[in-house]
Design an enzyme around this catalytic site. Structure first.
Site, PDB file in Angstrom:
ATOM      1  N   LYS A 159     -39.113  32.323  47.848  1.00  0.00           N
ATOM      2  CA  LYS A 159     -37.569  32.800  47.171  1.00  0.00           C
ATOM      3  C   LYS A 159     -37.833  33.812  46.209  1.00  0.00           C
ATOM      4  CE  LYS A 159     -34.291  30.471  44.048  1.00  0.00           C
ATOM      5  NZ  LYS A 159     -34.013  29.200  43.285  1.00  0.00           N
ATOM      6  N   LYS A 174     -35.572  32.620  51.307  1.00  0.00           N
ATOM      7  CA  LYS A 174     -34.306  32.930  50.689  1.00  0.00           C
ATOM      8  C   LYS A 174     -34.259  34.204  49.741  1.00  0.00           C
ATOM      9  CE  LYS A 174     -31.224  30.876  47.092  1.00  0.00           C
ATOM     10  NZ  LYS A 174     -31.044  29.639  45.901  1.00  0.00           N
TER      11      LYS A 174
END
Length: 332
Positions: free
Chosen positions: A203, A256
């Site tokens: 992330k 992400k």
């Protein structure tokens, strides 16, 4: 062989031939639809920076879930906006927390619909960070350090409370070191060894999260998240992060954002054999929506091309705010 014996266009001549040789195929089963749930009654408020995405109070939630289920989407990802916030995000792990209550209702209405619970504290803390914070003031400016190990206990409590409420999958997004191991241990010790962890393994500290922070009311009140989310310039670090999560017991890995990180998705796909999730995040959604509203692009064509690119890069599952639209378009 070369031209004229080889003619690549032979396999592009008709829709039937193109479909027969298509290498990457999108399916409604690939998608997870995020939902934002909030307190109050009669609430269905469109999020200003995310046209077509809403905050739902619990009494308004069923119509949204009915639509998702009718489209054949198998899973939703729940985010909660609580009524009150505090320094440790206690409403995130309360038995009567907004995510827990929404989970119970959805599983009552649709037992087979998968509920994925986002496991983080940023929506529930008054400082907007993803863990506990030690703050100090210098020259009138608040500074804070996110405390890693103490945060793990709170994140574990959150995950266990979500599993108790009926969540099918725990999706920790906090990026604390050791979070998968802590949550796996907590789930197992509380009888939830069967509940898988979909880890936000890779992330990035991305500028593409802006609209989400409005949607989840989760913007940091000071500083930023660069000490725990990844530097967008780094790829080798992504392998180290994913490797740690595999060793700690993750069942699924995630990258992400997705659109600017297709190379990362491909790298993680090539390095690991666990199911891989791509998160098509809020900024990616909002850019397409804004351009479509101006008439500059064909929204359907762009979205399906974008999602196909994520799957072609190696994603098995795509979290996307376009899930409902894509499911309709794929029905023809």
């Amino acid at each position: 062989m070369s031209f004229p014996i080889t003619r690549h266009r032979r396999l592009r001549g008709t829709a039937g031939i193109r479909g027969m040789v298509r290498e990457t195929v999108l399916n409604t089963l690939d998608f997870i639809q995020p939902i934002f749930v909030t307190y109050g009654t009669g609430v269905k408020n469109e999020i200003g920076s995310m046209p077509g995405v809403y905050h739902f109070s619990l009494d308004m939630l069923k119509a949204e879930v009915d639509e998702i289920a009718a489209l054949g989407i198998l899973a939703v990802l729940l985010f909660g906006i609580p009524e009150t916030k505090d320094a440790i995000g206690s409403s995130g792990f309360a038995d009567d927390g907004i995510v827990q209550e929404a989970t119970r209702l959805i599983k009552q209405w649709y037992p087979e619909l998968l509920v994925v619970a986002d496991t983080c504290l940023c929506e529930f803390t008054d400082h907007g960070h993803c863990g506990m914070v030690h703050t100090h003031v210098v020259d009138g400016v608040v500074h804070g350090d996110v405390i890693n190990d103490a945060s793990l206990e709170l994140l574990t409590r959150t995950a266990v409370s979500q599993a108790k409420a009926g969540a099918d999958i725990i999706a920790p997004s906090n990026m604390m070191d050791g979070f998968v191991q802590a949550i796996r241990t907590g789930l197992d010790e509380n009888g939830f060894e069967h509940v898988p962890i979909m880890s936000y393994s890779v992330k990035y500290a991305s500028a593409f999260y802006g609209p989400f922070r409005e949607a989840a009311d989760s913007a940091p009140q000071f500083g930023n998240r660069k000490t725990y989310q990844m530097d967008p310039a780094n790829l080798r670090e992504a392998i180290r992060e994913a490797d740690s999560d595999v060793l700690e017991g993750a069942d699924m890995l995630m990258v992400k954002p997705a659109l600017a990180y297709l190379d990362v998705i491909r790298t993680i796909r090539d390095q690991f054999d666990l199911p891989l999730v791509a998160y098509n995040v809020s900024g990616e959604y909002s850019m397409v929506k804004a351009a479509a509203l101006q008439g500059w692009i064909d929204e359907k064509a762009v979205v399906l091309e974008m999602l196909t690119g994520m799957k072609r890069a190696g994603a098995d599952i795509i979290i996307t705010y376009f899930a409902k639209d894509a499911a309709r378009w794929l029905r023809g």
